[in-house]
Design a protein around this motif. Structure first.
Motif, PDB file in Angstrom:
ATOM      1  N   ILE A   1       1.338  -9.120 -14.522  1.00 30.77           N
ATOM      2  CA  ILE A   1       2.329  -8.958 -15.599  1.00 30.77           C
ATOM      3  C   ILE A   1       2.599 -10.278 -16.329  1.00 30.77           C
ATOM      4  N   SER A   2       1.763 -11.285 -16.104  1.00 31.18           N
ATOM      5  CA  SER A   2       2.045 -12.575 -16.738  1.00 31.18           C
ATOM      6  C   SER A   2       0.780 -13.426 -16.804  1.00 31.18           C
ATOM      7  N   ASP A   3       0.886 -14.520 -17.542  1.00 32.43           N
ATOM      8  CA  ASP A   3      -0.165 -15.543 -17.588  1.00 32.43           C
ATOM      9  C   ASP A   3       0.492 -16.864 -18.001  1.00 32.43           C
ATOM     10  N   GLY A   4      -0.304 -17.900 -18.191  1.00 38.30           N
ATOM     11  CA  GLY A   4       0.252 -19.213 -18.494  1.00 38.30           C
ATOM     12  C   GLY A   4       1.096 -19.232 -19.759  1.00 38.30           C
ATOM     13  N   ALA A   5       0.585 -18.614 -20.828  1.00 37.17           N
ATOM     14  CA  ALA A   5       1.344 -18.570 -22.086  1.00 37.17           C
ATOM     15  C   ALA A   5       2.628 -17.767 -21.919  1.00 37.17           C
ATOM     16  N   SER A   6       2.577 -16.734 -21.082  1.00 38.42           N
ATOM     17  CA  SER A   6       3.770 -15.921 -20.836  1.00 38.42           C
ATOM     18  C   SER A   6       4.850 -16.725 -20.131  1.00 38.42           C
ATOM     19  N   MET A   7       4.448 -17.610 -19.233  1.00 35.96           N
ATOM     20  CA  MET A   7       5.431 -18.424 -18.525  1.00 35.96           C
ATOM     21  C   MET A   7       6.153 -19.353 -19.490  1.00 35.96           C
ATOM     22  N   ARG A   8       5.441 -19.848 -20.481  1.00 35.72           N
ATOM     23  CA  ARG A   8       6.099 -20.690 -21.486  1.00 35.72           C
ATOM     24  C   ARG A   8       7.089 -19.866 -22.301  1.00 35.72           C
ATOM     25  N   VAL A   9       6.713 -18.622 -22.633  1.00 34.18           N
ATOM     26  CA  VAL A   9       7.643 -17.723 -23.321  1.00 34.18           C
ATOM     27  C   VAL A   9       8.872 -17.488 -22.451  1.00 34.18           C
TER      28      VAL A   9
ATOM     29  N   GLN B   1      -5.438  -5.830 -16.432  1.00 31.31           N
ATOM     30  CA  GLN B   1      -4.594  -5.354 -15.350  1.00 31.31           C
ATOM     31  C   GLN B   1      -5.377  -4.494 -14.362  1.00 31.31           C
ATOM     32  N   GLN B   2      -6.260  -3.667 -14.884  1.00 34.97           N
ATOM     33  CA  GLN B   2      -7.051  -2.808 -14.005  1.00 34.97           C
ATOM     34  C   GLN B   2      -7.924  -3.649 -13.085  1.00 34.97           C
ATOM     35  N   ARG B   3      -8.429  -4.758 -13.609  1.00 39.10           N
ATOM     36  CA  ARG B   3      -9.252  -5.647 -12.788  1.00 39.10           C
ATOM     37  C   ARG B   3      -8.445  -6.210 -11.620  1.00 39.10           C
ATOM     38  N   LEU B   4      -7.233  -6.686 -11.900  1.00 38.87           N
ATOM     39  CA  LEU B   4      -6.402  -7.233 -10.829  1.00 38.87           C
ATOM     40  C   LEU B   4      -5.933  -6.156  -9.861  1.00 38.87           C
ATOM     41  N   TRP B   5      -5.635  -4.986 -10.381  1.00 41.28           N
ATOM     42  CA  TRP B   5      -5.231  -3.883  -9.507  1.00 41.28           C
ATOM     43  C   TRP B   5      -6.355  -3.544  -8.536  1.00 41.28           C
ATOM     44  N   PHE B   6      -7.581  -3.511  -9.040  1.00 36.41           N
ATOM     45  CA  PHE B   6      -8.738  -3.213  -8.194  1.00 36.41           C
ATOM     46  C   PHE B   6      -8.899  -4.273  -7.099  1.00 36.41           C
ATOM     47  N   LEU B   7      -8.747  -5.544  -7.465  1.00 37.40           N
ATOM     48  CA  LEU B   7      -8.851  -6.609  -6.476  1.00 37.40           C
ATOM     49  C   LEU B   7      -7.753  -6.501  -5.426  1.00 37.40           C
ATOM     50  N   ASP B   8      -6.573  -6.077  -5.848  1.00 41.61           N
ATOM     51  CA  ASP B   8      -5.481  -5.920  -4.899  1.00 41.61           C
ATOM     52  C   ASP B   8      -5.754  -4.769  -3.932  1.00 41.61           C
ATOM     53  N   GLN B   9      -6.430  -3.736  -4.414  1.00 40.43           N
ATOM     54  CA  GLN B   9      -6.794  -2.634  -3.524  1.00 40.43           C
ATOM     55  C   GLN B   9      -7.827  -3.081  -2.500  1.00 40.43           C
ATOM     56  N   LEU B  10      -8.717  -3.972  -2.899  1.00 46.17           N
ATOM     57  CA  LEU B  10      -9.730  -4.482  -1.974  1.00 46.17           C
ATOM     58  C   LEU B  10      -9.116  -5.362  -0.897  1.00 46.17           C
ATOM     59  N   GLU B  11      -8.109  -6.131  -1.283  1.00 44.61           N
ATOM     60  CA  GLU B  11      -7.505  -7.085  -0.356  1.00 44.61           C
ATOM     61  C   GLU B  11      -5.987  -7.072  -0.513  1.00 44.61           C
ATOM     62  N   PRO B  12      -5.333  -6.027   0.006  1.00 44.72           N
ATOM     63  CA  PRO B  12      -3.875  -5.927  -0.135  1.00 44.72           C
ATOM     64  C   PRO B  12      -3.172  -7.119   0.523  1.00 44.72           C
ATOM     65  N   GLY B  13      -2.070  -7.527  -0.088  1.00 45.62           N
ATOM     66  CA  GLY B  13      -1.296  -8.610   0.490  1.00 45.62           C
ATOM     67  C   GLY B  13      -1.822  -9.996   0.177  1.00 45.62           C
ATOM     68  N   ASN B  14      -2.852 -10.086  -0.659  1.00 50.13           N
ATOM     69  CA  ASN B  14      -3.391 -11.395  -1.037  1.00 50.13           C
ATOM     70  C   ASN B  14      -2.488 -12.012  -2.106  1.00 50.13           C
ATOM     71  N   SER B  15      -2.021 -13.218  -1.853  1.00 47.83           N
ATOM     72  CA  SER B  15      -1.117 -13.881  -2.799  1.00 47.83           C
ATOM     73  C   SER B  15      -1.852 -14.794  -3.776  1.00 47.83           C
ATOM     74  N   ALA B  16      -3.185 -14.685  -3.821  1.00 45.30           N
ATOM     75  CA  ALA B  16      -3.971 -15.578  -4.685  1.00 45.30           C
ATOM     76  C   ALA B  16      -3.620 -15.405  -6.158  1.00 45.30           C
ATOM     77  N   HIS B  17      -3.090 -14.246  -6.549  1.00 45.76           N
ATOM     78  CA  HIS B  17      -2.777 -14.000  -7.945  1.00 45.76           C
ATOM     79  C   HIS B  17      -1.287 -14.140  -8.241  1.00 45.76           C
ATOM     80  N   ASN B  18      -0.574 -14.807  -7.345  1.00 36.94           N
ATOM     81  CA  ASN B  18       0.809 -15.182  -7.642  1.00 36.94           C
ATOM     82  C   ASN B  18       0.822 -16.371  -8.599  1.00 36.94           C
ATOM     83  N   ILE B  19       1.721 -16.347  -9.547  1.00 42.80           N
ATOM     84  CA  ILE B  19       1.938 -17.489 -10.439  1.00 42.80           C
ATOM     85  C   ILE B  19       3.308 -18.065 -10.107  1.00 42.80           C
TER      86      ILE B  19
END
Length: 389
Positions: free
Chosen positions: A203-211, A78-96
């Motif tokens: 807050i999610s990943d592929g396995a989480s979507m199946r859940v 999560q910290q990794r994704l949060w950091f990337l979001d701080q670098l490029e706010p509003g980027n939807s690349a990590h939407n599932i």
């Protein structure tokens, strides 16, 4: 591993002595054949013993419910994704985004109640990520509603429907503002709908979507029947995992992991140049795509048989074949491939919605013009070593 099992049956004990393998065996047990096998598998055995030692430490640290009196930290992922979001706010690349076409009568009220139940059940669906003095933390809201937005698309063409779904899927989230989940129900005909679930990867990943879809379907059926379903209680939540991970992966364990990967990836090529029909973009555009192909059953069985003959899984066989393909088109012998692993090392984590998946880097050496059998052995060794770290 078959060799370790046979040695154990013979009373042979294997242990680590620093970076070396120590073998204690009864007199006369280690014949020439066993000595040869041990020498051949020495590196693999050391890796397995090191993994077991680290696993024992993680097992000794209990994964259990923790107090929410103090805001939980982010997991490392999560910290990794949060950091990337701080670098490029509003980027939807990590939407599932997942879409499901629903045919037949749909009870919208029952669907909303099922979503409500799901949000109550999983803390991650009520979590945001604000920061204090530049340090993020998990803020879990006790009550929050995720409305199922109904939109009428009965007059829309398939092309317009696809375009609108793409538009919805590209809408960014603000990580400090929960919920990081949106659900849209598009009516395409009187008894036909398209359900779009959009969630941020933090807050999610592929396995989480199946859940999520499995539980959502069960909860919906319960509300439709008038007998709401009581799912088994979750023993832990994702925030408990984040706290546990931070306590386990620290100190010597963290330093050993960092040291291993720094050495393993030292001097690795940063980019693999392939003879594509278009030049590589200088800027990352997040326009990648995936292509799925189903192998004929007979071919899949043959590939599994090749793997069994060389102590390789089907995954290892396919990875070796993929690296041969990359070598053929690039001419490179030092090949680096990223591959996802589930990251759910405990049974209690299997039913959670959260960001567990991780990417493992597999670096293979194709120098010396190896046979495919030799390459599979190299890939197997690299895969086992990487997954143990």
């Amino acid at each position: 591993m078959d060799l370790i099992s046979r040695l154990r049956d013979l009373g042979v004990r294997l242990a680590l002595d620093g970076d070396n393998l120590r073998v204690d065996a009864p007199n006369g047990v280690l014949n020439d054949g066993l000595r040869t096998e041990l020498a051949h598998c020495k590196t693999e055995i050391i890796n397995l013993l090191e993994w077991s030692r680290r696993s024992n430490r993680s097992i000794a640290l209990p994964l259990e419910r923790r107090s929410r009196d103090i805001s939980p930290p982010l997991s490392y992922a999560q910290q990794r994704l949060w950091f990337l979001d701080q670098l490029e706010p509003g980027n939807s690349a990590h939407n599932i985004s997942w879409t499901v076409r629903v045919k037949g009568v749909l009870n919208q009220a029952a669907l909303q109640r099922a979503v409500d139940d799901l949000v109550v059940r999983h803390e991650t669906l009520r979590t945001s990520f604000p920061s204090l003095a530049g340090k993020p933390f998990q803020k879990i809201t006790s009550k929050i509603r995720v409305p199922v937005q109904l939109e009428d698309m009965t007059d829309a063409s398939d092309e317009k429907l696809r375009a609108y779904l793409a538009h919805l899927a590209s809408r960014p989230f603000e990580l400090d503002n929960a919920p990081l989940l949106r659900i849209t129900l598009l009516r395409t005909a009187e008894s036909e709908h398209v359900l779009l679930v959009l969630i941020h990867h933090i807050i999610s990943d592929g396995a989480s979507m199946r859940v999520m879809f499995r539980e959502l379907a069960a909860l919906y059926e319960g509300h439709v029947s008038g007998q709401p379903l009581a799912l088994p209680e979750l023993s832990v939540q994702y925030a408990d995992f984040a706290i546990w991970q931070r306590e386990w992966l620290t100190g010597d364990v963290l330093e050993q992991q960092l040291d291993y990967w720094k050495k393993r990836l030292s001097g690795a090529p940063e980019v693999l140049e392939l003879p594509t029909d278009r030049p590589r973009s200088a800027a990352q555009r997040f326009r990648g795509a995936s292509v799925l192909r189903v192998l004929p059953r007979a071919l899949a069985n043959d590939l599994r048989a090749i793997g069994r003959a060389h102590r390789c899984t089907l995954y290892m066989v396919m990875l070796a074949a993929f690296k041969v393909l990359l070598n053929r088109y690039s001419g490179r012998e030092d090949l680096v491939v990223g591959t996802p692993i589930s990251g759910r090392s405990r049974t209690a984590l299997e039913g959670l919605i959260g960001f567990f998946v991780n990417t493992v880097v597999l670096r293979s050496d194709l120098s010396g013009n190896p046979t495919f059998a030799d390459l599979m052995e190299r890939v197997r060794s690299v895969a086992i070593e990487a997954h143990s770290n």
